[in-house]
Design a protein around this motif. Sequence first.
Motif, PDB file in Angstrom:
ATOM      1  N   ARG A  23      34.895  19.600  11.278  1.00 48.88           N
ATOM      2  CA  ARG A  23      33.824  20.250  12.032  1.00 48.88           C
ATOM      3  C   ARG A  23      32.953  21.139  11.147  1.00 48.88           C
ATOM      4  NH1 ARG A  23      36.161  23.225  17.144  1.00 48.88           N
ATOM      5  NH2 ARG A  23      33.894  23.525  17.419  1.00 48.88           N
ATOM      6  N   ALA A  24      33.294  21.261   9.890  1.00 51.54           N
ATOM      7  CA  ALA A  24      32.531  22.141   9.002  1.00 51.54           C
ATOM      8  C   ALA A  24      31.264  21.431   8.535  1.00 51.54           C
ATOM      9  CB  ALA A  24      33.389  22.548   7.804  1.00 51.54           C
ATOM     10  N   PRO A  25      30.079  21.944   8.874  1.00 51.73           N
ATOM     11  CA  PRO A  25      28.837  21.267   8.488  1.00 51.73           C
ATOM     12  C   PRO A  25      28.494  21.469   7.014  1.00 51.73           C
ATOM     13  CG  PRO A  25      28.341  23.262   9.716  1.00 51.73           C
ATOM     14  CD  PRO A  25      29.834  23.117   9.728  1.00 51.73           C
ATOM     15  N   LEU A  26      27.974  20.412   6.407  1.00 54.29           N
ATOM     16  CA  LEU A  26      27.528  20.451   5.014  1.00 54.29           C
ATOM     17  C   LEU A  26      26.087  19.963   4.950  1.00 54.29           C
ATOM     18  CD1 LEU A  26      30.613  18.805   3.222  1.00 54.29           C
ATOM     19  CD2 LEU A  26      30.006  21.229   3.189  1.00 54.29           C
ATOM     20  N   GLU A  27      25.281  20.625   4.124  1.00 51.90           N
ATOM     21  CA  GLU A  27      23.907  20.194   3.896  1.00 51.90           C
ATOM     22  C   GLU A  27      23.735  19.948   2.398  1.00 51.90           C
ATOM     23  OE1 GLU A  27      21.278  23.158   5.398  1.00 51.90           O
ATOM     24  OE2 GLU A  27      22.133  23.134   7.429  1.00 51.90           O
ATOM     25  N   LEU A  28      23.344  18.739   2.026  1.00 52.18           N
ATOM     26  CA  LEU A  28      23.182  18.379   0.621  1.00 52.18           C
ATOM     27  C   LEU A  28      21.746  17.979   0.344  1.00 52.18           C
ATOM     28  CD1 LEU A  28      24.209  17.661  -2.236  1.00 52.18           C
ATOM     29  CD2 LEU A  28      24.836  15.400  -1.340  1.00 52.18           C
ATOM     30  N   THR A  29      21.161  18.601  -0.678  1.00 53.42           N
ATOM     31  CA  THR A  29      19.838  18.238  -1.164  1.00 53.42           C
ATOM     32  C   THR A  29      19.980  17.743  -2.597  1.00 53.42           C
ATOM     33  OG1 THR A  29      18.795  19.940   0.200  1.00 53.42           O
ATOM     34  CG2 THR A  29      17.497  19.044  -1.623  1.00 53.42           C
ATOM     35  N   VAL A  30      19.395  16.591  -2.907  1.00 53.91           N
ATOM     36  CA  VAL A  30      19.492  15.997  -4.235  1.00 53.91           C
ATOM     37  C   VAL A  30      18.122  16.012  -4.895  1.00 53.91           C
ATOM     38  CG1 VAL A  30      20.079  13.930  -5.569  1.00 53.91           C
ATOM     39  CG2 VAL A  30      21.436  14.550  -3.546  1.00 53.91           C
ATOM     40  N   GLY A  31      18.055  16.488  -6.134  1.00 58.58           N
ATOM     41  CA  GLY A  31      16.816  16.497  -6.904  1.00 58.58           C
ATOM     42  C   GLY A  31      17.155  16.551  -8.375  1.00 58.58           C
ATOM     43  N   ASN A  32      16.168  16.807  -9.225  1.00 60.91           N
ATOM     44  CA  ASN A  32      16.522  16.985 -10.628  1.00 60.91           C
ATOM     45  C   ASN A  32      16.981  18.415 -10.856  1.00 60.91           C
ATOM     46  OD1 ASN A  32      14.230  18.667 -11.204  1.00 60.91           O
ATOM     47  ND2 ASN A  32      12.975  16.863 -11.617  1.00 60.91           N
ATOM     48  N   SER A  33      17.456  18.722 -12.065  1.00 60.64           N
ATOM     49  CA  SER A  33      18.063  20.018 -12.319  1.00 60.64           C
ATOM     50  C   SER A  33      17.101  21.174 -12.083  1.00 60.64           C
ATOM     51  CB  SER A  33      18.606  20.072 -13.760  1.00 60.64           C
ATOM     52  OG  SER A  33      19.722  19.212 -13.901  1.00 60.64           O
ATOM     53  N   GLN A  34      15.826  21.001 -12.474  1.00 59.95           N
ATOM     54  CA  GLN A  34      14.856  22.068 -12.271  1.00 59.95           C
ATOM     55  C   GLN A  34      14.634  22.325 -10.776  1.00 59.95           C
ATOM     56  OE1 GLN A  34      13.613  24.130 -14.566  1.00 59.95           O
ATOM     57  NE2 GLN A  34      14.982  23.055 -15.971  1.00 59.95           N
ATOM     58  N   SER A  54      21.893  17.950  -8.739  1.00 61.27           N
ATOM     59  CA  SER A  54      21.072  17.008  -9.485  1.00 61.27           C
ATOM     60  C   SER A  54      21.560  15.591  -9.191  1.00 61.27           C
ATOM     61  CB  SER A  54      21.090  17.321 -10.973  1.00 61.27           C
ATOM     62  OG  SER A  54      22.411  17.398 -11.459  1.00 61.27           O
ATOM     63  N   SER A  55      20.748  14.603  -9.512  1.00 56.69           N
ATOM     64  CA  SER A  55      20.937  13.260  -8.942  1.00 56.69           C
ATOM     65  C   SER A  55      22.269  12.616  -9.320  1.00 56.69           C
ATOM     66  CB  SER A  55      19.772  12.357  -9.334  1.00 56.69           C
ATOM     67  OG  SER A  55      19.652  12.259 -10.731  1.00 56.69           O
ATOM     68  N   THR A  56      22.667  12.703 -10.591  1.00 61.48           N
ATOM     69  CA  THR A  56      23.942  12.087 -10.976  1.00 61.48           C
ATOM     70  C   THR A  56      25.091  12.678 -10.183  1.00 61.48           C
ATOM     71  OG1 THR A  56      23.160  11.592 -13.215  1.00 61.48           O
ATOM     72  CG2 THR A  56      25.543  11.686 -12.892  1.00 61.48           C
ATOM     73  N   ILE A  57      25.096  14.005 -10.060  1.00 60.95           N
ATOM     74  CA  ILE A  57      26.173  14.684  -9.337  1.00 60.95           C
ATOM     75  C   ILE A  57      26.085  14.368  -7.841  1.00 60.95           C
ATOM     76  CG2 ILE A  57      27.119  16.933  -8.727  1.00 60.95           C
ATOM     77  CD1 ILE A  57      26.048  17.952 -11.454  1.00 60.95           C
ATOM     78  N   GLY A  58      24.891  14.489  -7.278  1.00 64.23           N
ATOM     79  CA  GLY A  58      24.739  14.285  -5.844  1.00 64.23           C
ATOM     80  C   GLY A  58      25.022  12.867  -5.398  1.00 64.23           C
ATOM     81  N   GLU A  89      15.442  30.512  -4.813  1.00 66.54           N
ATOM     82  CA  GLU A  89      14.746  30.880  -3.582  1.00 66.54           C
ATOM     83  C   GLU A  89      15.694  30.981  -2.385  1.00 66.54           C
ATOM     84  OE1 GLU A  89      11.739  27.913  -3.208  1.00 66.54           O
ATOM     85  OE2 GLU A  89      10.573  28.655  -4.919  1.00 66.54           O
ATOM     86  N   PHE A  90      17.015  30.947  -2.633  1.00 69.38           N
ATOM     87  CA  PHE A  90      18.029  31.076  -1.594  1.00 69.38           C
ATOM     88  C   PHE A  90      17.943  29.947  -0.569  1.00 69.38           C
ATOM     89  CE2 PHE A  90      17.654  35.324  -3.305  1.00 69.38           C
ATOM     90  CZ  PHE A  90      18.980  35.742  -3.391  1.00 69.38           C
ATOM     91  N   ARG A  91      17.379  28.804  -0.949  1.00 67.06           N
ATOM     92  CA  ARG A  91      17.385  27.640  -0.068  1.00 67.06           C
ATOM     93  C   ARG A  91      18.681  26.861  -0.217  1.00 67.06           C
ATOM     94  NH1 ARG A  91      14.129  24.178  -1.816  1.00 67.06           N
ATOM     95  NH2 ARG A  91      13.117  25.207  -3.577  1.00 67.06           N
ATOM     96  N   ALA A  92      19.473  27.175  -1.229  1.00 65.54           N
ATOM     97  CA  ALA A  92      20.786  26.555  -1.442  1.00 65.54           C
ATOM     98  C   ALA A  92      21.787  27.650  -1.779  1.00 65.54           C
ATOM     99  CB  ALA A  92      20.725  25.526  -2.568  1.00 65.54           C
ATOM    100  N   ASP A  93      22.999  27.515  -1.245  1.00 69.14           N
ATOM    101  CA  ASP A  93      24.044  28.498  -1.529  1.00 69.14           C
ATOM    102  C   ASP A  93      24.588  28.324  -2.941  1.00 69.14           C
ATOM    103  OD1 ASP A  93      23.973  29.539   1.115  1.00 69.14           O
ATOM    104  OD2 ASP A  93      25.126  27.802   1.792  1.00 69.14           O
ATOM    105  N   VAL A  94      24.676  27.086  -3.378  1.00 67.24           N
ATOM    106  CA  VAL A  94      25.227  26.794  -4.701  1.00 67.24           C
ATOM    107  C   VAL A  94      24.515  25.564  -5.249  1.00 67.24           C
ATOM    108  CG1 VAL A  94      27.090  25.314  -3.827  1.00 67.24           C
ATOM    109  CG2 VAL A  94      27.385  26.504  -6.005  1.00 67.24           C
ATOM    110  N   GLY A  95      24.367  25.513  -6.568  1.00 66.78           N
ATOM    111  CA  GLY A  95      23.750  24.363  -7.210  1.00 66.78           C
ATOM    112  C   GLY A  95      24.690  23.752  -8.224  1.00 66.78           C
ATOM    113  N   LEU A  96      24.622  22.438  -8.368  1.00 70.07           N
ATOM    114  CA  LEU A  96      25.424  21.699  -9.340  1.00 70.07           C
ATOM    115  C   LEU A  96      24.457  20.898 -10.194  1.00 70.07           C
ATOM    116  CD1 LEU A  96      28.161  20.522  -6.825  1.00 70.07           C
ATOM    117  CD2 LEU A  96      28.390  22.351  -8.508  1.00 70.07           C
ATOM    118  N   ILE A  97      24.411  21.210 -11.495  1.00 65.75           N
ATOM    119  CA  ILE A  97      23.386  20.638 -12.364  1.00 65.75           C
ATOM    120  C   ILE A  97      24.007  20.044 -13.623  1.00 65.75           C
ATOM    121  CG2 ILE A  97      21.544  22.122 -11.511  1.00 65.75           C
ATOM    122  CD1 ILE A  97      21.944  23.934 -13.907  1.00 65.75           C
TER     123      ILE A  97
END
Length: 300
Positions: free
Chosen positions: A117-128, A96-100, A136-144
């Motif tokens: 060398r370890a790749p990271l992919e971060l997506t930021v949105g609201n908690s929902q 979510s945005s504050t965390i991201g 939907e398994f588009r993220a391995d872990v969520g932080l809300i």
Amino acid sequence: MHITLRQLEVFCEIVKSGSTTQAAQPLALSQSAVSAALADLEHQLSVRLFDRAGKRLVVNEHGRLLYPKAVSLLEQAREAEQLFVEDDGAIRIAASSTIGNYLLPAMMADYRRDFPRAPLELTVGNSQEVIQAVSEFRADVGLIEGPCHVAGINSESWLQDELVVFAAPECPLFERPVTLNRLAASSWILRERGSGTREIVDYLLLSHLPHFNVAMELGNSEAIKHAVRYGMGISCLSRRVIADQLENGSLRQVELPLPALTRTLYRIHHQQKHLSRSLNRFLSYCREPEAPPIFVTPCG
């Protein structure tokens, strides 16, 4: 039963693409081979996994039941292949945005310093949106920024956070003691519904006011800070978000006639999600930064 990983891979690709033709290219197979693999899988399970809608395949209740288990098995198989080589699979984080925007950058920098060398992919949105990505398994872990109430999602407390009400320094609210009635009469600029911050503000703060006036709802904390700075209303955000502005005096904290507004930040993952070695390694970096040591110069 002799289900193969290749059959499960074909099944998952069809779920994502909606047709055997579209699934064939990323699998490097012919369309007929994809169709045959799906037919073999359905025959072994004695069920249909998709409903046929013209040329499209729409996953049905049997397919939805199989999908998370298939994804988990494929991820475990990929991890098994990496046991004796460098583990450098991309970690997909949704926050979510504050965390991201305000917590994760420093944590990710620490991780990349040790594992460049370890790749990271971060997506930021609201908690929902984060919960949806994990579901939907588009993220391995969520932080809300609030609790998760969705079935099938594991949720655990992660960090503590403080919310503060703030206004422009010249706001009339500072001219005399702040009361609940004066807060209720103010123009509030809040995060949009669906954000974890808004859910907690509604519960911890606005529920104590006799009424309240929401002048604007914005989907971005930076936009809220600027709107408040230019005297358009007051707001409530994480202290982490406005720490620099409070320090330089461009924003001022409003002292409340209420207990401190504290909340728990949460870490979530799908119940069927396999937590890989590399993911657990990254999560070990997701903690509060340690306070810098204080050096005292001896007298003498």
